[in-house]
Design an enzyme around this catalytic site. Structure first.
Site, PDB file in Angstrom:
ATOM      1  N   GLY A  67      11.722  49.547  60.591  1.00 49.86           N
ATOM      2  CA  GLY A  67      11.166  48.946  59.398  1.00 49.86           C
ATOM      3  C   GLY A  67      10.029  48.010  59.699  1.00 49.86           C
ATOM      4  O   GLY A  67       9.429  48.044  60.783  1.00 49.86           O
TER       5      GLY A  67
ATOM      6  N   CYS B 185      15.859  43.883  39.846  1.00 45.03           N
ATOM      7  CA  CYS B 185      14.850  44.627  39.095  1.00 45.03           C
ATOM      8  C   CYS B 185      14.234  43.820  37.957  1.00 45.03           C
ATOM      9  O   CYS B 185      13.281  44.272  37.328  1.00 45.03           O
ATOM     10  CB  CYS B 185      15.459  45.935  38.568  1.00 45.03           C
ATOM     11  SG  CYS B 185      15.699  47.154  39.886  1.00 45.03           S
TER      12      CYS B 185
END
Length: 344
Positions: A133, A12
Site C-alpha cells: 500500500g 461515508c
C-alpha cells in the site's frame, strides 16, 4: 483512538456531495473510447471494469475515509469492508488489495497498527491477498483500500440494467449514518451501536455469492449517497420505482435519533440532490431521513425478476442477512405517479 482525537465526522458522510461530483466529472476530458473499458464513470457505477480477455475482466476500485468511531481496530474493519464492497456490487470476486493510509506520524503508532490489523483481517476473510500500500503523514487519520477483482465480461452487475417488473432487494439495514452521529454525542445505546457495527463489518461477499444463482439485472451497494440516491442512479432516467417503507430494514433506534434531528450534513446534501425526484406519500419525517441517510459499508441493492425474488430473499435470510424486498421497478408510463420514485 481515545478521547475523540481522531473521530469527528467520518465514514461515508465525509464524501463529497453527488451534485459537486457531477459538476466536476462533466468537465473532465475522457479521451478516446476504449472498447475494453466495459464500465467507466459514465453510469456512476460502483467500480471500473476493464476486459483483459474473452473470459476475464478486471474490476478496479478504491475507497478510504476518516474514522466514524473511536475504536481503531473496528474502524479498520469497517473501512476495508466498505472498500471491498464495490467489487461485490459489480458481481466480481476480490483477488487483491492495497492499503491507503493517512496518519499523523507523531501519534501513537499502535493505533495505526490496530487500524491496519482490522483491515487486513477483512481482506483475508474476503479470500484476497493484501499486497502492500501507500502511506503519508497527515494531520488527520484516513484509511481504506485499493481493490482488484475479476469477473466474466458477460456477467457484470451494472447499476443501470434494471427492467420494469423487477423487485428490489436490500441486504442490510439502513440507519448506520444516523447511529454514528448519535454515538459521537453519546446518545446511542450500546445495543444499537453493536447492531450498526455488525452491519458495517459484514462483508457483502455472502450476499453476492448467493446472487450468482439468480438473474440479476442490476446491483449497487448503498453507501454515501443513501438508499434513495443510489436508487435514483439505478433508474438511469429510464425507469421509475415504488418503495414500500413498511418493508425497509432499518435500525429501530435510528428512527428515534432522526426524530430528535441527530442527522448528518451529508444526509441533507442527499436530500437536496435527489429530493426533487421523490414523492413521499404519508411517510414520517424520521423514515424520510433514514432513506436519505449516508450509509457506511451498506448493503447491496439488487434488481431481480419478480418470479425469482422470493427464492433469492429466502436464501439471503437463511444466510442470516436482514434482507427484504423493498420495492419494484416500473415503466414511467405505467406509474400513475408524478415523480420517478414514490415512497409509500
Amino acid at each position: 483512538m481515545a478521547g475523540g482525537l481522531f473521530c469527528s465526522s467520518g465514514g461515508c458522510t465525509a464524501k463529497l456531495g453527488p451534485d459537486i461530483l457531477e459538476r466536476v466529472l462533466s468537465r473532465i476530458e475522457r479521451g478516446a473510447a476504449n472498447p475494453n473499458l466495459l464500465v467507466g464513470f459514465d453510469s456512476s457505477d460502483d467500480a471500473a471494469v476493464y476486459r483483459v480477455s474473452d473470459d476475464v475482466a478486471v474490476v478496479q476500485t478504491l475507497d478510504f475515509f476518516p474514522p466514524m468511531l473511536e475504536d481503531p481496530y473496528v474502524f479498520g474493519q469497517i473501512a476495508a469492508t466498505n472498500a471491498l464492497s464495490d467489487v461485490y456490487a459489480m458481481g466480481g470476486e476480490v483477488i487483491s488489495a492495497l492499503n491507503i493510509v493517512c496518519f499523523p506520524q507523531d501519534e501513537d503508532l499502535n493505533v495505526l497498527g490496530e487500524i491496519m490489523r482490522g483491515g487486513s483481517e477483512k481482506v483475508v476473510e474476503a479470500g484476497a491477498v493484501l499486497c502492500g500500500g501507500h502511506s503519508i503523514n497527515d494531520k488527520d487519520v484516513k484509511y481504506g483500500l485499493s481493490v482488484n477483482g475479476v469477473v466474466h465480461p458477460d456477467r457484470i452487475y451494472k447499476n443501470n440494467g434494471g427492467q420494469a417488473g423487477d423487485v428490489l432487494i436490500l441486504t442490510k439495514k439502513l440507519g448506520v449514518g444516523i447511529m454514528n452521529t448519535a454515538n459521537r454525542v453519546g446518545a446511542a445505546s450500546k445495543e444499537a451501536m453493536d447492531e450498526a457495527i455488525t452491519s458495517m463489518t459484514t462483508l457483502n461477499k455472502y450476499a453476492a455469492a448467493i446472487s450468482q444463482k439468480y438473474t440479476v439485472h442490476a446491483c449497487t451497494d448503498v453507501t454515501g449517497f443513501s438508499f434513495l440516491g443510489h436508487l435514483h442512479e439505478m433508474l438511469d432516467k429510464r425507469l421509475w420505482a415504488v418503495v414500500d417503507t413498511l418493508s425497509i430494514p432499518y435500525i429501530k433506534e435510528a428512527c428515534t435519533h432522526a426524530e430528535n434531528f441527530m442527522i448528518t450534513a451529508a444526509g441533507q446534501r442527499n436530500r437536496n440532490h435527489v429530493g426533487a425526484f421523490v414523492d413521499f406519500k404519508g411517510v414520517p419525517f424520521p423514515l424520510e431521513e433514514i432513506l436519505f441517510d449516508p450509509q457506511t459499508s451498506g448493503g447491496l441493492l439488487f434488481a431481480v425478476p419478480q418470479e425469482e425474488g422470493k427464492a433469492f430473499l429466502q436464501e439471503l435470510k437463511e444466510a442470516g442477512l436482514p434482507a427484504r424486498i423493498v420495492g419494484r421497478l416500473i415503466k414511467p408510463e405505467d406509474a400513475g405517479f408524478k415523480r420517478e420514485i414514490t415512497v409509500l
